[in-house]
Scaffold this active site. Structure first.
Site, PDB file in Angstrom:
ATOM      1  NE  ARG A   1      20.288  29.568  35.418  1.00 43.38           N
ATOM      2  CZ  ARG A   1      20.007  28.858  34.332  1.00 43.38           C
ATOM      3  NH1 ARG A   1      20.587  27.701  34.139  1.00 43.38           N
ATOM      4  NH2 ARG A   1      19.151  29.300  33.443  1.00 43.38           N
TER       5      ARG A   1
ATOM      6  CG  HIS B   1      19.652  20.867  40.517  1.00 46.42           C
ATOM      7  ND1 HIS B   1      20.161  21.306  41.713  1.00 46.42           N
ATOM      8  CD2 HIS B   1      19.230  21.979  39.858  1.00 46.42           C
ATOM      9  CE1 HIS B   1      20.047  22.626  41.793  1.00 46.42           C
ATOM     10  NE2 HIS B   1      19.491  23.055  40.668  1.00 46.42           N
TER      11      HIS B   1
ATOM     12  CB  CYS C   1       5.051  36.050  33.780  1.00 49.74           C
ATOM     13  SG  CYS C   1       4.293  36.390  35.375  1.00 49.74           S
TER      14      CYS C   1
ATOM     15  CB  CYS D   1      15.386  30.628  34.882  1.00 45.62           C
ATOM     16  SG  CYS D   1      16.791  29.538  34.661  1.00 45.62           S
TER      17      CYS D   1
ATOM     18  CB  CYS E   1      16.143  24.596  37.839  1.00 48.27           C
ATOM     19  SG  CYS E   1      16.405  25.731  36.458  1.00 48.27           S
TER      20      CYS E   1
ATOM     21  CB  SER F   1      20.196  30.913  42.131  1.00 45.16           C
ATOM     22  OG  SER F   1      20.035  30.724  40.746  1.00 45.16           O
TER      23      SER F   1
ATOM     24  CB  CYS G   1      20.455  24.207  34.643  1.00 44.28           C
ATOM     25  SG  CYS G   1      20.057  24.985  36.216  1.00 44.28           S
TER      26      CYS G   1
ATOM     27  CD  GLU H   1      16.703  28.378  39.814  1.00 38.82           C
ATOM     28  OE1 GLU H   1      16.527  27.430  40.582  1.00 38.82           O
ATOM     29  OE2 GLU H   1      17.817  28.842  39.541  1.00 38.82           O
TER      30      GLU H   1
END
Length: 572
Positions: free
Chosen positions: A484, A84, A554, A551, A77, A507, A80, A30
């Site tokens: 999480r 939230h 790249c 999450c 996010c 996180s 998830c 994430e």
């Protein structure tokens, strides 16, 4: 089980590298995370976790209607999202005093919606965000599809059986990728040449890759379950303070569709996900001693009374010093956020209701000053002054310590299968297994919630939201034990508007920086002692980071500070 269990405890190879390794950004996470580790004699000696993304949601929400919060926060996010929205809704529920008035059917729908989120999130995590840390896809090219099919047919772990033709087709797809020089979704430098840290036999690599591809389709099913109750996915729309507004979800045809999707999802969980974890874990039992943390907290989840944490199906609690014999009560007053090592203006640790989000970026170079500089956009939450891990492992440990009637037998079964004791749970391997256990326990309980929903609808109990009046001033907090981990939203209302809003997210608990006294965060602690066989391909470091369920990103860039050489490769 033939082909699926080692005869002795495996040993992770250790290199002789000395120096620093920087992974920036970390893939499959994430936001944007930078991890720096100091390696001595092939093992991590010190670690720094640096969030490179400033959100500022707390600032955006100031002055808005409290009911707007859920629509903004769930966009923190892309995975998830619903959790939230639920935390913000519970936060305002608490502030306006409507928690005890939420109708039972509304609570059941909320639980089913969150349960669907767990099924989706944990399946995606294991296969698409974490599996490539353990599974060597190219190795599957040397597998015998016949032997692989025999493993699924005779393993005795509940694996859904596969034909030789199925597995041969998957092997052919991998071969085509490799021959073209493009591994597509498996483009990962770890697999272009052998890495000593990968231990699965070729046949298990083939089976796992086949299931990776299947899971891409399966994850759509719980997403559709969420849309039936949530109105849409990923950003659900039906939550409302005082309950939920998804009246269409009460229609028999929509309940039937939800049940059908749930049945298909759980068939995959029971016959593929769980057997895969049990088949892979014996080859990595050494990881039961890697990734250790010390303190754990969970706020529990799935209530039948939103005003009472004790009513939650999975219990709230706190464990200190890895002592499963004593589970302490969770006390919200003991949550504090530190900023000495965060890019915010200095100040004493604060409780979230007094929290301040006042950004002050200095320099990433301060990470090099050891324990004195600022190096992350994340704050450092602490519980009773301690760095406390949250997430599936924390929730499972707390439930296990409390003798939860569903969690304890499943954990004991997994420990028996692996031939290890509870001490192995405090690890990267334990973290990965706990997520699977949590999926099974929640999925099984959803059967009862569906039955309750059907019974309530049949009895005409279709009220799902309660009225409330927005106060001129109030404080509120919403706790969600998200996939999480421990998530909380804290609100202060003044003049009917948001005066202050603080998000304390999983996180941040797990991946934040050091606290004011220099205590490492859970992920920094967990990385200490991790073996690093090849600093150019530090898969061992990624295994522990990913075990916290990160999450999206790249690529990975690793810099050797001695030569200033940069190693770049993509990881999908």
């Amino acid at each position: 089980m033939a082909g699926c269990k080692t005869s002795k405890m495996p040993v992770t190879p250790v290199g002789n590298y000395n120096g620093k390794v920087v992974i920036d950004p970390v893939n499959r996470l994430e936001g944007h995370l930078r991890i720096e580790v100091e390696v001595e004699n092939g093992r991590v000696k010190n670690a720094w976790s640096s969030s490179q993304l400033f959100r500022g949601l707390e600032i955006i929400l100031q002055g808005r209607d409290p009911r707007d919060a859920k629509h903004f926060t769930q966009r923190a996010c892309g995975v998830c999202t619903h959790t939230h929205a639920l935390a913000s809704t519970r936060c305002v529920d608490n502030a306006v005093g409507v928690q005890k008035s939420i109708p039972e059917t509304g609570l059941v729908l909320r639980n089913l919606l969150l349960g669907a989120q767990f099924l989706h999130d944990h399946v995606v995590h294991f296969y698409h965000l974490h599996a490539l840390d353990w599974v060597d896809v190219v190795s599957a090219l040397s597998a015998s599809p016949k032997k692989a099919a025999e493993i699924t047919n005779t393993a005795g772990l509940g694996h859904r059986q596969h034909t030789v033709e199925e597995l041969q087709a998957t092997q052919d797809r991998i071969k085509k990728f490799v021959e073209q020089g493009q591994l597509g979704i498996f483009a990962n430098a770890y697999f272009l040449e052998p890495h000593a840290s990968y231990k699965l036999p070729a046949e298990l690599n083939l089976i796992a890759t086949h299931h990776y591809l299947e899971a891409l389709k399966i994850q759509i099913l719980p997403a559709r379950m969420m849309a039936i109750i949530g109105g849409k996915n990923p950003h659900t729309q039906s939550l409302y303070e005082g309950g939920i507004t998804c009246y269409d979800a009460l229609k028999p045809e929509n309940i039937a569709q939800f049940k059908a999707l749930f049945k298909q999802t759980m068939e995959f969980v029971n016959n593929t996900y769980i057997p895969d974890v049990l088949a892979v874990a014996p080859y990595y039992l050494d990881w039961g001693g890697i990734g250790h943390t010390t303190h754990f907290a969970a706020c529990g989840e799935f209530p039948m009374d939103e005003s009472d944490l004790a009513s939650r199906y999975l219990p709230a609690g706190v464990i200190f010093n890895n002592d499963l014999s004593v589970v302490h009560d969770f006390d919200p007053d003991k949550v504090m956020e530190h900023v000495a090592h965060s890019w915010y203006k200095d100040g004493a640790p604060k409780h979230p209701w007094q929290g301040v989000t006042d950004p002050m970026y200095t320099s990433l170079d301060e990470m090099e000053t050891g324990n004195t500089g600022k190096y992350s956009w994340m704050k450092a939450p602490r519980y009773d002054g301690k760095a406390t891990e949250v997430g599936p492992l924390a929730q499972v440990l707390i439930a296990y310590g409390k003798g939860h009637p569903r969690v304890k037998p499943v954990v004991d079964l997994v420990l028996k299968h692996l031939g290890v004791g509870p001490a192995a749970l405090f690890s990267t391997l334990g973290r990965t297994a706990a997520r699977c256990i949590e999926t099974k326990v929640i999925g099984d309980e959803m059967v009862a919630w569906i039955e309750k929903l059907e019974a309530n609808v049949a009895a005409g109990k279709t009220d799902i939201v309660a009225p409330f009046k927005m106060p001129d001033s109030a404080f509120g907090v919403g706790f969600v034990n998200a996939p999480r981990g421990f998530l909380s939203h804290w609100i202060e209302i003044e003049g009917g508007k948001i005066k202050n809003f603080q998000l304390v997210v999983p996180s941040t608990w797990n991946l934040g920086p050091r606290s004011d006294d220099g205590t490492l965060s859970p992920v920094e602690e967990a990385l200490i002692g991790t073996p690093v066989f090849d600093p150019k391909r530090p898969v061992e470091v990624l295994r522990t980071i990913h075990s916290y369920d990160p999450c999206i990103a790249c690529g990975v860039h690793i810099i050797d500070p001695k030569t200033n050489e940069t190693y770049k490769f993509k990881v999908c």
